[in-house]
Design a protein around this motif. Structure first.
Motif, PDB file in Angstrom:
ATOM      1  N   ARG A 137       0.828  -1.206   0.000  1.00 48.43           N
ATOM      2  CA  ARG A 137       0.000   0.000   0.000  1.00 48.43           C
ATOM      3  C   ARG A 137       0.865   1.262   0.000  1.00 48.43           C
ATOM      4  O   ARG A 137       0.553   2.239  -0.685  1.00 48.43           O
ATOM      5  CB  ARG A 137      -0.924   0.000   1.223  1.00 48.43           C
ATOM      6  CG  ARG A 137      -2.020  -1.051   1.149  1.00 48.43           C
ATOM      7  CD  ARG A 137      -2.885  -1.050   2.403  1.00 48.43           C
ATOM      8  NE  ARG A 137      -3.900  -2.077   2.337  1.00 48.43           N
ATOM      9  CZ  ARG A 137      -5.101  -1.906   1.792  1.00 48.43           C
ATOM     10  NH1 ARG A 137      -5.424  -0.732   1.282  1.00 48.43           N
ATOM     11  NH2 ARG A 137      -5.982  -2.891   1.760  1.00 48.43           N
ATOM     12  N   ILE A 140       2.149   1.810  -3.472  1.00 48.88           N
ATOM     13  CA  ILE A 140       1.106   2.351  -4.347  1.00 48.88           C
ATOM     14  C   ILE A 140       0.856   3.823  -4.032  1.00 48.88           C
ATOM     15  O   ILE A 140       0.737   4.652  -4.935  1.00 48.88           O
ATOM     16  CB  ILE A 140      -0.195   1.536  -4.195  1.00 48.88           C
ATOM     17  CG1 ILE A 140      -0.023   0.144  -4.815  1.00 48.88           C
ATOM     18  CG2 ILE A 140      -1.371   2.257  -4.850  1.00 48.88           C
ATOM     19  CD1 ILE A 140      -1.250  -0.727  -4.701  1.00 48.88           C
ATOM     20  N   ILE A 149      -6.564  -1.151  -8.417  1.00 46.66           N
ATOM     21  CA  ILE A 149      -6.603  -2.606  -8.296  1.00 46.66           C
ATOM     22  C   ILE A 149      -8.041  -3.013  -8.552  1.00 46.66           C
ATOM     23  O   ILE A 149      -8.956  -2.564  -7.854  1.00 46.66           O
ATOM     24  CB  ILE A 149      -6.146  -3.089  -6.904  1.00 46.66           C
ATOM     25  CG1 ILE A 149      -4.765  -2.513  -6.562  1.00 46.66           C
ATOM     26  CG2 ILE A 149      -6.115  -4.609  -6.866  1.00 46.66           C
ATOM     27  CD1 ILE A 149      -3.668  -2.920  -7.498  1.00 46.66           C
ATOM     28  N   ASP A 151     -10.958  -6.174  -9.411  1.00 51.41           N
ATOM     29  CA  ASP A 151     -11.219  -7.613  -9.311  1.00 51.41           C
ATOM     30  C   ASP A 151     -11.862  -8.128 -10.594  1.00 51.41           C
ATOM     31  O   ASP A 151     -12.060  -7.388 -11.561  1.00 51.41           O
ATOM     32  CB  ASP A 151     -12.083  -7.928  -8.080  1.00 51.41           C
ATOM     33  CG  ASP A 151     -13.490  -7.321  -8.167  1.00 51.41           C
ATOM     34  OD1 ASP A 151     -13.900  -6.897  -9.272  1.00 51.41           O
ATOM     35  OD2 ASP A 151     -14.186  -7.290  -7.134  1.00 51.41           O
ATOM     36  N   HIS A 158      -9.080  -1.095  -4.734  1.00 52.96           N
ATOM     37  CA  HIS A 158      -8.106  -0.190  -4.105  1.00 52.96           C
ATOM     38  C   HIS A 158      -7.638   0.833  -5.131  1.00 52.96           C
ATOM     39  O   HIS A 158      -7.560   0.540  -6.328  1.00 52.96           O
ATOM     40  CB  HIS A 158      -6.903  -0.965  -3.563  1.00 52.96           C
ATOM     41  CG  HIS A 158      -5.932  -0.097  -2.815  1.00 52.96           C
ATOM     42  ND1 HIS A 158      -6.220   0.436  -1.577  1.00 52.96           N
ATOM     43  CD2 HIS A 158      -4.696   0.360  -3.137  1.00 52.96           C
ATOM     44  CE1 HIS A 158      -5.200   1.175  -1.167  1.00 52.96           C
ATOM     45  NE2 HIS A 158      -4.258   1.145  -2.103  1.00 52.96           N
ATOM     46  N   CYS A 159      -7.363   2.031  -4.672  1.00 52.29           N
ATOM     47  CA  CYS A 159      -6.775   3.059  -5.532  1.00 52.29           C
ATOM     48  C   CYS A 159      -5.936   3.979  -4.655  1.00 52.29           C
ATOM     49  O   CYS A 159      -6.115   4.028  -3.436  1.00 52.29           O
ATOM     50  CB  CYS A 159      -7.847   3.840  -6.286  1.00 52.29           C
ATOM     51  SG  CYS A 159      -8.969   4.782  -5.231  1.00 52.29           S
ATOM     52  N   SER A 231      -1.484  -8.632 -14.060  1.00 52.85           N
ATOM     53  CA  SER A 231      -2.358  -9.448 -13.208  1.00 52.85           C
ATOM     54  C   SER A 231      -1.555 -10.060 -12.071  1.00 52.85           C
ATOM     55  O   SER A 231      -0.342 -10.260 -12.175  1.00 52.85           O
ATOM     56  CB  SER A 231      -3.020 -10.560 -14.029  1.00 52.85           C
ATOM     57  OG  SER A 231      -2.043 -11.453 -14.527  1.00 52.85           O
ATOM     58  N   TYR A 239      -6.596 -10.574  -9.609  1.00 59.44           N
ATOM     59  CA  TYR A 239      -6.774  -9.125  -9.658  1.00 59.44           C
ATOM     60  C   TYR A 239      -5.959  -8.551 -10.815  1.00 59.44           C
ATOM     61  O   TYR A 239      -5.037  -9.201 -11.318  1.00 59.44           O
ATOM     62  CB  TYR A 239      -6.308  -8.464  -8.350  1.00 59.44           C
ATOM     63  CG  TYR A 239      -7.103  -8.866  -7.134  1.00 59.44           C
ATOM     64  CD1 TYR A 239      -8.269  -8.190  -6.785  1.00 59.44           C
ATOM     65  CD2 TYR A 239      -6.684  -9.914  -6.326  1.00 59.44           C
ATOM     66  CE1 TYR A 239      -8.995  -8.554  -5.659  1.00 59.44           C
ATOM     67  CE2 TYR A 239      -7.414 -10.293  -5.206  1.00 59.44           C
ATOM     68  CZ  TYR A 239      -8.563  -9.608  -4.881  1.00 59.44           C
ATOM     69  OH  TYR A 239      -9.286  -9.982  -3.782  1.00 59.44           O
ATOM     70  N   SER A 241      -3.857  -4.961 -11.850  1.00 66.48           N
ATOM     71  CA  SER A 241      -3.375  -3.627 -11.483  1.00 66.48           C
ATOM     72  C   SER A 241      -3.308  -2.783 -12.749  1.00 66.48           C
ATOM     73  O   SER A 241      -2.859  -3.252 -13.797  1.00 66.48           O
ATOM     74  CB  SER A 241      -1.985  -3.704 -10.837  1.00 66.48           C
ATOM     75  OG  SER A 241      -1.019  -4.172 -11.765  1.00 66.48           O
TER      76      SER A 241
END
Length: 329
Positions: A137, A140, A149, A151, A158-159, A231, A239, A241
């Motif tokens: 995290r 990022i 991120i 799914d 997540h961002c 991925s 997931y 990215s």
């Protein structure tokens, strides 16, 4: 098989448990315990635990406050669980402690059961995973570009803060929302199938490098972007990215340069033809002068020569002016 009345089967069950277990009376008196607890207390304190002992005498100083708090909660009918780090010979081990009220057949509270379970491997794995996630995290969050991120359902899980800065959405407005929220309406058709196809055959991919692609901000403004996809799998879940680079200014600058190049080429093409005329006149007049003509004719030729030179100078100045205007656009 008929049970042997001389065998304490309950004690056998306790002794075969991997947990350390003790049953205390309401006054902390030890009513029963298993072999694992006896061995643990001997290892940690060197003391020998016996029935009717006061269990408080076997609680280390660092745990006394927590122990009494849990005991009081259990006395009130509450079942409580905590995790504690215990140390033995400079070795730290994680234990899970459960304290439960214990009732007799008449459902009257007569004791408290304490169960201690070694969770060192599991806990350290959880800590390592948590630290790894935190590093991930932090990585990022420190990135200079928006990172999402996503799914398999196309939901943003997540961002980072740069996503908020670039697109104008608060993080809460994006999490658990479809990634299509950042895709312009005219590009959304078939986007879900593209995402599904990517999950079926994941690979590193860069979108927007050789063709213009766009994203949309909260206020509806479209920006030109490059998107790098990759991925990864966490807990058997796939997931994607997405690293997004806003190239709007770069595209505008490139377009401006290309336009200027085209304009300069056109200026050069036109002016090269226009320059040849006065230049040819000058060269021709010089040839006439060198051929040995009369004074009157020579004077006239000089007049034409001066005019052709001025015309050429005017064309050169015009080229410089038009070039400066083109470059300033």
């Amino acid at each position: 098989m008929i049970p042997d009345p001389s065998v304490n089967y309950a004690q056998m069950v306790l002794d075969n448990s991997t947990d350390a277990i003790v049953l205390m009376g309401l006054d902390y008196t030890v009513l029963a315990f298993n072999q694992n607890l006896e061995n643990t207390i001997r290892a940690y304190s060197g003391k020998i635990l016996k029935i009717s002992d006061d269990y408080r005498n076997f609680v280390i100083a660092a745990d006394k406050e927590v122990f009494f708090d849990l005991f009081q909660k259990a006395l009130s009918g509450e079942s409580v669980t905590i995790e504690r780090l215990a140390s033995l010979n400079d070795i730290s081990i994680w234990f899970e402690y459960k304290m439960n009220p214990t009732y007799n057949k008449e459902k009257t509270l007569f004791g408290i059961c304490l169960r201690a379970k070694n969770i060192d491997v599991r806990k350290k794995m959880e800590i390592a995973l948590s630290e790894s996630e935190q590093k991930f995290r932090n990585l990022i969050e420190s990135a200079p570009n928006p990172i999402l991120i996503v799914d398999q359902k196309g939901k943003i899980v997540h961002c980072n803060i740069e996503t908020e800065n670039t697109f104008g959405f608060a993080r809460e407005e994006l999490i658990n929302q479809s990634v299509e929220q950042l895709v312009p309406i005219h590009h959304r058709k078939g986007h879900d199938r593209l995402l599904e196809g990517y999950f079926q055959a994941p690979r590193p991919m860069r979108i927007g490098k050789n063709q213009v692609t766009s994203a949309v901000k909260k206020d509806g403004t479209e920006i030109q972007v490059e998107v790098s996809l990759n991925s990864f799998v966490v807990n058997q879940t796939n997931y994607v990215s997405a690293i997004i680079v806003d190239i709007t200014e770069k595209v505008l600058a490139d377009n401006k340069i290309q336009k200027q190049i085209i304009e300069l080429k056109e200026i050069a093409r036109i002016q090269s033809h226009e320059i040849r005329s006065p230049l040819a006149n000058i060269l021709g007049l010089i040839d006439l002068l060198e051929s040995g003509m009369s004074e009157d004719t020579t004077s006239e030729i000089y007049s034409y020569l001066r005019k052709s030179a001025k015309d050429l100078d005017h064309l050169v100045c015009d080229i410089v002016k038009r070039t400066a205007i083109s470059l300033s656009k």
